[in-house]
Design a protein around this motif. Structure first.
Motif, mmCIF file in Angstrom:
data_model
loop_
_atom_site.group_PDB
_atom_site.id
_atom_site.type_symbol
_atom_site.label_atom_id
_atom_site.label_comp_id
_atom_site.label_asym_id
_atom_site.label_seq_id
_atom_site.Cartn_x
_atom_site.Cartn_y
_atom_site.Cartn_z
ATOM 1 N N SER A 1 23.091 20.957 1.820
ATOM 2 C CA SER A 1 22.929 20.187 0.586
ATOM 3 C C SER A 1 21.599 20.511 -0.069
ATOM 4 O O SER A 1 20.589 20.699 0.598
ATOM 5 C CB SER A 1 22.981 18.692 0.896
ATOM 6 O OG SER A 1 24.259 18.355 1.379
ATOM 7 N N THR A 2 21.633 20.568 -1.373
ATOM 8 C CA THR A 2 20.414 20.780 -2.152
ATOM 9 C C THR A 2 20.320 19.670 -3.195
ATOM 10 O O THR A 2 21.257 18.893 -3.384
ATOM 11 C CB THR A 2 20.439 22.152 -2.861
ATOM 12 O OG1 THR A 2 21.515 22.148 -3.804
ATOM 13 C CG2 THR A 2 20.615 23.281 -1.868
ATOM 14 N N SER A 3 19.205 19.608 -3.885
ATOM 15 C CA SER A 3 19.050 18.587 -4.921
ATOM 16 C C SER A 3 20.043 18.810 -6.064
ATOM 17 O O SER A 3 20.387 17.870 -6.781
ATOM 18 C CB SER A 3 17.621 18.564 -5.448
ATOM 19 O OG SER A 3 17.262 19.838 -5.930
ATOM 20 N N GLY B 1 19.739 13.664 -9.851
ATOM 21 C CA GLY B 1 19.110 12.369 -10.066
ATOM 22 C C GLY B 1 18.684 11.662 -8.788
ATOM 23 O O GLY B 1 18.054 10.609 -8.847
ATOM 24 N N PHE B 2 19.027 12.217 -7.635
ATOM 25 C CA PHE B 2 18.697 11.547 -6.382
ATOM 26 C C PHE B 2 17.192 11.498 -6.151
ATOM 27 O O PHE B 2 16.662 10.474 -5.707
ATOM 28 C CB PHE B 2 19.384 12.232 -5.200
ATOM 29 C CG PHE B 2 19.079 11.565 -3.887
ATOM 30 C CD1 PHE B 2 19.689 10.377 -3.543
ATOM 31 C CD2 PHE B 2 18.165 12.119 -3.003
ATOM 32 C CE1 PHE B 2 19.408 9.750 -2.350
ATOM 33 C CE2 PHE B 2 17.877 11.497 -1.798
ATOM 34 C CZ PHE B 2 18.496 10.310 -1.471
ATOM 35 N N ILE C 1 15.313 8.027 -5.460
ATOM 36 C CA ILE C 1 14.634 7.708 -4.205
ATOM 37 C C ILE C 1 13.157 7.414 -4.456
ATOM 38 O O ILE C 1 12.569 6.533 -3.830
ATOM 39 C CB ILE C 1 14.832 8.813 -3.140
ATOM 40 C CG1 ILE C 1 14.544 8.274 -1.717
ATOM 41 C CG2 ILE C 1 13.961 10.006 -3.386
ATOM 42 C CD1 ILE C 1 15.517 7.288 -1.230
ATOM 43 N N THR C 2 12.545 8.109 -5.410
ATOM 44 C CA THR C 2 11.155 7.833 -5.773
ATOM 45 C C THR C 2 11.024 6.422 -6.337
ATOM 46 O O THR C 2 10.100 5.681 -5.992
ATOM 47 C CB THR C 2 10.645 8.867 -6.785
ATOM 48 O OG1 THR C 2 10.765 10.166 -6.208
ATOM 49 C CG2 THR C 2 9.206 8.604 -7.173
ATOM 50 N N GLN C 3 11.975 6.033 -7.179
ATOM 51 C CA GLN C 3 11.977 4.680 -7.739
ATOM 52 C C GLN C 3 12.136 3.639 -6.629
ATOM 53 O O GLN C 3 11.437 2.613 -6.622
ATOM 54 C CB GLN C 3 13.104 4.538 -8.755
ATOM 55 C CG GLN C 3 13.226 3.143 -9.324
ATOM 56 C CD GLN C 3 14.512 2.937 -10.090
ATOM 57 O OE1 GLN C 3 15.468 3.692 -9.930
ATOM 58 N NE2 GLN C 3 14.547 1.910 -10.908
#
Length: 87
Positions: free
Chosen positions: A61-63, A68-69, A73-75
């Protein structure tokens, strides 16, 4: 309650000590059995053989697979940090 009633209900100290000793021995036996089972689990002889099996998975898996992940995750991390600071 009469003295005769109390005498029937009263348990000799030696009997109470014997019960406590028996319960303590049972708990120690169960604890030893649990620790032995955990040791056996930690020393699984098949674990090394399983680790040596080849991994045939070719997809990684890549971004790009989850757009938007990274932002999400940062949020979430920012919200968690803010929540911990307000406790």
């Amino acid at each position: 309650m009469t003295a005769a009633d109390m005498e029937r209900l009263d348990t000799p100290l030696a009997d109470l000590i014997a019960r406590v000793d028996a319960l303590t021995a049972l708990r120690r036996t169960r604890m030893a059995a649990g620790l032995l089972a955990e040791d056996r689990h930690q020393c699984d002889p098949a674990d090394t053989a399983f680790a040596l099996l080849p991994c045939t998975c070719t997809t990684v898996s890549t971004s790009a697979d989850y757009p938007g992940f990274d932002a999400w995750i940062t949020q979430q991390q920012t919200l968690n940090t803010a929540a911990r600071r307000t406790r």
